[in-house]
Scaffold this motif. Structure first.
Motif, PDB file in Angstrom:
ATOM      1  N   ASP A 128      18.909  82.758 -81.884  1.00  0.00           N
ATOM      2  CA  ASP A 128      18.256  81.667 -81.164  1.00  0.00           C
ATOM      3  C   ASP A 128      18.835  80.362 -81.680  1.00  0.00           C
ATOM      4  N   CYS A 129      19.821  79.819 -80.982  1.00  0.00           N
ATOM      5  CA  CYS A 129      20.473  78.592 -81.440  1.00  0.00           C
ATOM      6  C   CYS A 129      20.261  77.447 -80.457  1.00  0.00           C
ATOM      7  N   GLY A 130      19.262  77.546 -79.599  1.00  0.00           N
ATOM      8  CA  GLY A 130      19.014  76.518 -78.595  1.00  0.00           C
ATOM      9  C   GLY A 130      18.144  75.389 -79.103  1.00  0.00           C
ATOM     10  N   ASP A 131      17.958  74.389 -78.255  1.00  0.00           N
ATOM     11  CA  ASP A 131      17.172  73.202 -78.576  1.00  0.00           C
ATOM     12  C   ASP A 131      15.777  73.310 -77.972  1.00  0.00           C
ATOM     13  N   PHE A 132      14.894  72.408 -78.392  1.00  0.00           N
ATOM     14  CA  PHE A 132      13.571  72.285 -77.793  1.00  0.00           C
ATOM     15  C   PHE A 132      13.711  71.475 -76.513  1.00  0.00           C
ATOM     16  N   VAL A 133      12.947  71.829 -75.474  1.00  0.00           N
ATOM     17  CA  VAL A 133      13.016  71.127 -74.192  1.00  0.00           C
ATOM     18  C   VAL A 133      11.626  70.665 -73.802  1.00  0.00           C
ATOM     19  N   ILE A 134      11.517  69.380 -73.439  1.00  0.00           N
ATOM     20  CA  ILE A 134      10.279  68.797 -72.948  1.00  0.00           C
ATOM     21  C   ILE A 134      10.521  68.382 -71.506  1.00  0.00           C
ATOM     22  N   ILE A 135       9.712  68.899 -70.599  1.00  0.00           N
ATOM     23  CA  ILE A 135       9.808  68.520 -69.178  1.00  0.00           C
ATOM     24  C   ILE A 135       8.612  67.631 -68.860  1.00  0.00           C
ATOM     25  N   ILE A 136       8.892  66.422 -68.357  1.00  0.00           N
ATOM     26  CA  ILE A 136       7.821  65.513 -67.964  1.00  0.00           C
ATOM     27  C   ILE A 136       7.845  65.353 -66.442  1.00  0.00           C
ATOM     28  N   ASN A 137       6.751  64.882 -65.883  1.00  0.00           N
ATOM     29  CA  ASN A 137       6.569  64.731 -64.423  1.00  0.00           C
ATOM     30  C   ASN A 137       6.803  66.063 -63.713  1.00  0.00           C
ATOM     31  N   ALA A 138       6.162  67.107 -64.182  1.00  0.00           N
ATOM     32  CA  ALA A 138       6.401  68.450 -63.673  1.00  0.00           C
ATOM     33  C   ALA A 138       5.969  68.641 -62.217  1.00  0.00           C
ATOM     34  N   LEU A 158      13.863  87.832 -78.773  1.00  0.00           N
ATOM     35  CA  LEU A 158      14.659  86.610 -78.807  1.00  0.00           C
ATOM     36  C   LEU A 158      14.309  85.705 -77.627  1.00  0.00           C
ATOM     37  N   GLY A 159      14.165  86.287 -76.437  1.00  0.00           N
ATOM     38  CA  GLY A 159      13.794  85.509 -75.259  1.00  0.00           C
ATOM     39  C   GLY A 159      12.397  84.919 -75.372  1.00  0.00           C
ATOM     40  N   ARG A 160      11.477  85.675 -75.969  1.00  0.00           N
ATOM     41  CA  ARG A 160      10.118  85.160 -76.149  1.00  0.00           C
ATOM     42  C   ARG A 160      10.104  84.000 -77.144  1.00  0.00           C
ATOM     43  N   ALA A 161      10.934  84.072 -78.171  1.00  0.00           N
ATOM     44  CA  ALA A 161      11.029  82.976 -79.134  1.00  0.00           C
ATOM     45  C   ALA A 161      11.635  81.734 -78.482  1.00  0.00           C
ATOM     46  N   MET A 162      12.599  81.932 -77.603  1.00  0.00           N
ATOM     47  CA  MET A 162      13.223  80.806 -76.909  1.00  0.00           C
ATOM     48  C   MET A 162      12.228  80.128 -75.972  1.00  0.00           C
ATOM     49  N   LEU A 163      11.391  80.921 -75.309  1.00  0.00           N
ATOM     50  CA  LEU A 163      10.429  80.371 -74.359  1.00  0.00           C
ATOM     51  C   LEU A 163       9.378  79.514 -75.049  1.00  0.00           C
ATOM     52  N   LYS A 164       9.098  79.785 -76.318  1.00  0.00           N
ATOM     53  CA  LYS A 164       8.116  78.986 -77.051  1.00  0.00           C
ATOM     54  C   LYS A 164       8.611  77.570 -77.309  1.00  0.00           C
ATOM     55  N   LYS A 165       9.897  77.330 -77.148  1.00  0.00           N
ATOM     56  CA  LYS A 165      10.451  75.998 -77.370  1.00  0.00           C
ATOM     57  C   LYS A 165      10.399  75.134 -76.114  1.00  0.00           C
ATOM     58  N   LEU A 166       9.815  75.636 -75.039  1.00  0.00           N
ATOM     59  CA  LEU A 166       9.680  74.880 -73.791  1.00  0.00           C
ATOM     60  C   LEU A 166       8.294  74.262 -73.724  1.00  0.00           C
ATOM     61  N   LYS A 167       8.232  72.949 -73.515  1.00  0.00           N
ATOM     62  CA  LYS A 167       6.977  72.216 -73.379  1.00  0.00           C
ATOM     63  C   LYS A 167       6.995  71.516 -72.028  1.00  0.00           C
ATOM     64  N   VAL A 168       5.937  71.697 -71.232  1.00  0.00           N
ATOM     65  CA  VAL A 168       5.873  71.148 -69.883  1.00  0.00           C
ATOM     66  C   VAL A 168       4.643  70.252 -69.769  1.00  0.00           C
ATOM     67  N   TYR A 169       4.838  69.031 -69.243  1.00  0.00           N
ATOM     68  CA  TYR A 169       3.752  68.075 -69.073  1.00  0.00           C
ATOM     69  C   TYR A 169       3.806  67.486 -67.666  1.00  0.00           C
ATOM     70  N   THR A 170       2.621  67.241 -67.094  1.00  0.00           N
ATOM     71  CA  THR A 170       2.555  66.761 -65.715  1.00  0.00           C
ATOM     72  C   THR A 170       2.765  65.258 -65.613  1.00  0.00           C
ATOM     73  N   GLY A 171       2.510  64.517 -66.659  1.00  0.00           N
ATOM     74  CA  GLY A 171       2.653  63.065 -66.614  1.00  0.00           C
ATOM     75  C   GLY A 171       3.913  62.579 -67.318  1.00  0.00           C
TER      76      GLY A 171
END
Length: 142
Positions: free
Chosen positions: A50-60, A116-129
């Motif tokens: 798991d060498c990916g970054d954290f991702v924050i999605i805003i205005n979902a 590994l995929g489940r660990a990667m998915l935990k690094k995704l954060k989604v926000y509506t605003g």
């Protein structure tokens, strides 16, 4: 003879990436997010780590979908395991009520189907605003 260096968990430099979904096409946005979560955009990519970054999605909620009737025609099904417990929701209701779940379902399909995929998915954060509680991490990662 040259030896290929495999990165260790200490060598991995994780950053926080903020993505604004306003006006973006949903499928293209999700594929970009999956590449960043997996770490395929880095030169040190290793498939078994798991060498990916954290991702924050805003205005979902303000994402765009291609297709004329996709919001009403696409359906998501859930089943608890009991008889008659199948529930069906349209894309429109998923986007209005729980956009976080919609994004996680879409990204999960593009990641490996293992621990590994489940660990990667935990690094995704989604926000509506526009705002998110990870401002300190984003400021430190640059």
């Amino acid at each position: 003879m040259e030896i290929t260096k495999t990165p260790t968990p200490v060598d991995i430099d994780r950053k926080w990436v903020v993505i604004d979904a306003k006006g973006e096409i949903f499928g293209r946005l999700i594929s970009k997010v999956a590449v960043i979560l997996r770490g395929k955009n880095k030169p040190t990519f290793t498939p078994n780590m798991d060498c990916g970054d954290f991702v924050i999605i805003i205005n979902a909620r303000e994402v765009v979908f291609n297709g004329a009737n996709k919001l009403s025609d696409r359906k998501y099904h859930t089943h608890s395991g009991y008889f008659g417990s199948t529930k069906t929701k349209t894309l429109q209701t998923m986007l209005e009520k729980r956009p976080e779940k919609l994004y996680k379902l879409a990204v999960r399909g593009m990641l490996p189907k293992n621990k590994l995929g489940r660990a990667m998915l935990k690094k995704l954060k989604v926000y509506t605003g526009d705002s998110h509680p990870h401002t300190a991490q984003v400021a430190n990662s640059k």
